[in-house]
Design a protein around this motif. Structure first.
Motif, PDB file in Angstrom:
ATOM      1  N   UNK A 101       0.832  -1.204   0.000  1.00 12.83           N
ATOM      2  CA  UNK A 101       0.000   0.000   0.000  1.00 12.83           C
ATOM      3  C   UNK A 101       0.868   1.257   0.000  1.00 12.83           C
ATOM      4  N   UNK A 102       2.062   1.162   0.600  1.00 16.91           N
ATOM      5  CA  UNK A 102       2.976   2.310   0.619  1.00 16.91           C
ATOM      6  C   UNK A 102       3.369   2.710  -0.799  1.00 16.91           C
ATOM      7  N   UNK A 103       3.469   1.731  -1.700  1.00 19.13           N
ATOM      8  CA  UNK A 103       3.780   2.010  -3.106  1.00 19.13           C
ATOM      9  C   UNK A 103       2.559   2.639  -3.780  1.00 19.13           C
ATOM     10  N   UNK A 104       1.404   2.028  -3.589  1.00 20.42           N
ATOM     11  CA  UNK A 104       0.175   2.511  -4.211  1.00 20.42           C
ATOM     12  C   UNK A 104      -0.166   3.921  -3.742  1.00 20.42           C
ATOM     13  N   UNK A 105       0.043   4.200  -2.454  1.00 19.46           N
ATOM     14  CA  UNK A 105      -0.337   5.481  -1.872  1.00 19.46           C
ATOM     15  C   UNK A 105       0.709   6.579  -2.087  1.00 19.46           C
ATOM     16  N   UNK A 106       1.839   6.224  -2.663  1.00 17.89           N
ATOM     17  CA  UNK A 106       2.909   7.202  -2.879  1.00 17.89           C
ATOM     18  C   UNK A 106       2.398   8.378  -3.720  1.00 17.89           C
ATOM     19  N   UNK A 107       2.753   9.598  -3.343  1.00 20.93           N
ATOM     20  CA  UNK A 107       2.292  10.797  -4.056  1.00 20.93           C
ATOM     21  C   UNK A 107       2.944  10.945  -5.427  1.00 20.93           C
ATOM     22  N   UNK A 108       4.093  10.276  -5.617  1.00 23.21           N
ATOM     23  CA  UNK A 108       4.841  10.417  -6.867  1.00 23.21           C
ATOM     24  C   UNK A 108       4.556   9.220  -7.776  1.00 23.21           C
ATOM     25  N   UNK A 109       4.595   9.395  -9.100  1.00 26.26           N
ATOM     26  CA  UNK A 109       4.410   8.261 -10.007  1.00 26.26           C
ATOM     27  C   UNK A 109       5.504   7.208  -9.820  1.00 26.26           C
ATOM     28  N   UNK A 110       5.109   5.936  -9.883  1.00 21.57           N
ATOM     29  CA  UNK A 110       6.048   4.819  -9.739  1.00 21.57           C
ATOM     30  C   UNK A 110       5.981   3.969 -11.004  1.00 21.57           C
ATOM     31  N   UNK A 111       7.135   3.816 -11.671  1.00 17.70           N
ATOM     32  CA  UNK A 111       7.221   3.064 -12.920  1.00 17.70           C
ATOM     33  C   UNK A 111       8.010   1.783 -12.655  1.00 17.70           C
TER      34      UNK A 111
END
Length: 270
Positions: free
Chosen positions: A101-111
């Motif tokens: 969830x920490x990845x999903x909820x991150x404010x920055x785009x994650x590729x």
């Protein structure tokens, strides 16, 4: 930069490169992985200099999924009382879910840039990312079914919104392999590349493009997309109206318009 057991993290040109760094274990997701990923994405969220994240795996493979030793440790901690066992396992599962969830909820785009194996828990991980790209020889599989269990860390919840319900069921029920070409055709990844070098070149170019945009505009765009997964259209329209009532007053709009008028690249503050 903090030293991690399961990761290597670098920040360059406003791009955070987060690398699963256990190539000798096929980047299996051990206990350190699940703890450290929370700290890493908290740092990403808190660090204004980070505009976008590129998530990769060191070596030939992205990740073979959850480390089986971690499952064995969980099993060894069980006692004779079914109720207490259930409570213990539930807490462990919720903790693992919170890590992704920490990845999903991150404010920055994650590729996610994926090569080789992307199995089991690694599917949970990439499902929590904004975008996915891979090599043609990548191999994806929802492996949990072959271990006699249902995937429980996000795949069954997030993947239907990425590839559709029917395909997700097929892959979850069979555990069959999907190569890079098929992954692109079903929408699991945006694009597949011939090899890891061309994959990384393309992903870093994309990340650099995103890093040039207004960070406030990127933040708002990601928040609205994420919000709409679980809400009605009219809820989303109400939310964006309230959000932009504040954000349209940002200096970033003036910077963007001035750059557009002068045909120059805008330079946005962190």
């Amino acid at each position: 930069m903090t030293e991690y057991q399961a990761f290597r993290v670098e920040l360059k040109d406003r791009i955070a490169h987060v690398v699963i760094n256990r190539p000798e274990k096929v980047n299996a997701m051990n206990a350190a992985f699940w703890d450290e990923i929370v700290d890493i994405f908290r740092w990403v969220d808190d660090t204004d200099a980070v505009r976008v994240v590129v998530l990769t795996g060191e070596g030939k493979h992205f990740s073979a999924g959850i480390d089986l030793q971690l499952l064995a440790q969980a099993a060894s901690g069980l006692g004779s009382d079914i109720g207490r066992n259930a409570e213990l396992l539930r807490r462990k599962i919720l903790k693992l879910q919170a890590s992704l969830n920490a990845v999903d909820n991150c404010r920055k785009p994650v590729i996610a840039a994926i090569q080789g194996y992307c199995l089991g828990g690694a599917i949970d991980l990439i499902s929590a990312c904004d975008m996915r790209y891979c090599t043609l020889d990548a191999q994806f599989s929802i492996k949990e079914i072959d271990m006699g269990m249902a995937a429980d860390v996000g795949t069954l919840q997030r993947l239907p919104r990425i590839i559709g319900d029917g395909l997700m069921r097929e892959l979850a029920y069979t555990g069959r392999n999907v190569n890079g070409q098929e992954a692109q055709s079903i929408g699991l990844v945006n694009r597949a590349y011939p090899d890891q070098a061309s994959l990384m070149q393309a992903v870093l170019e994309l990340a650099a493009q995103i890093a040039e945009k207004s960070p406030l505009a990127i933040r708002g765009t990601k928040e609205m997309i994420r919000y709409m997964r679980d809400h009605r259209v009219d809820d989303g329209l109400e939310y964006i109206a309230t959000w932009n009532a504040a954000m349209l007053q940002s200096a970033d709009l003036k910077v963007a318009m001035a750059a557009h008028m002068s045909k120059q690249k805008p330079d946005f503050a962190d």
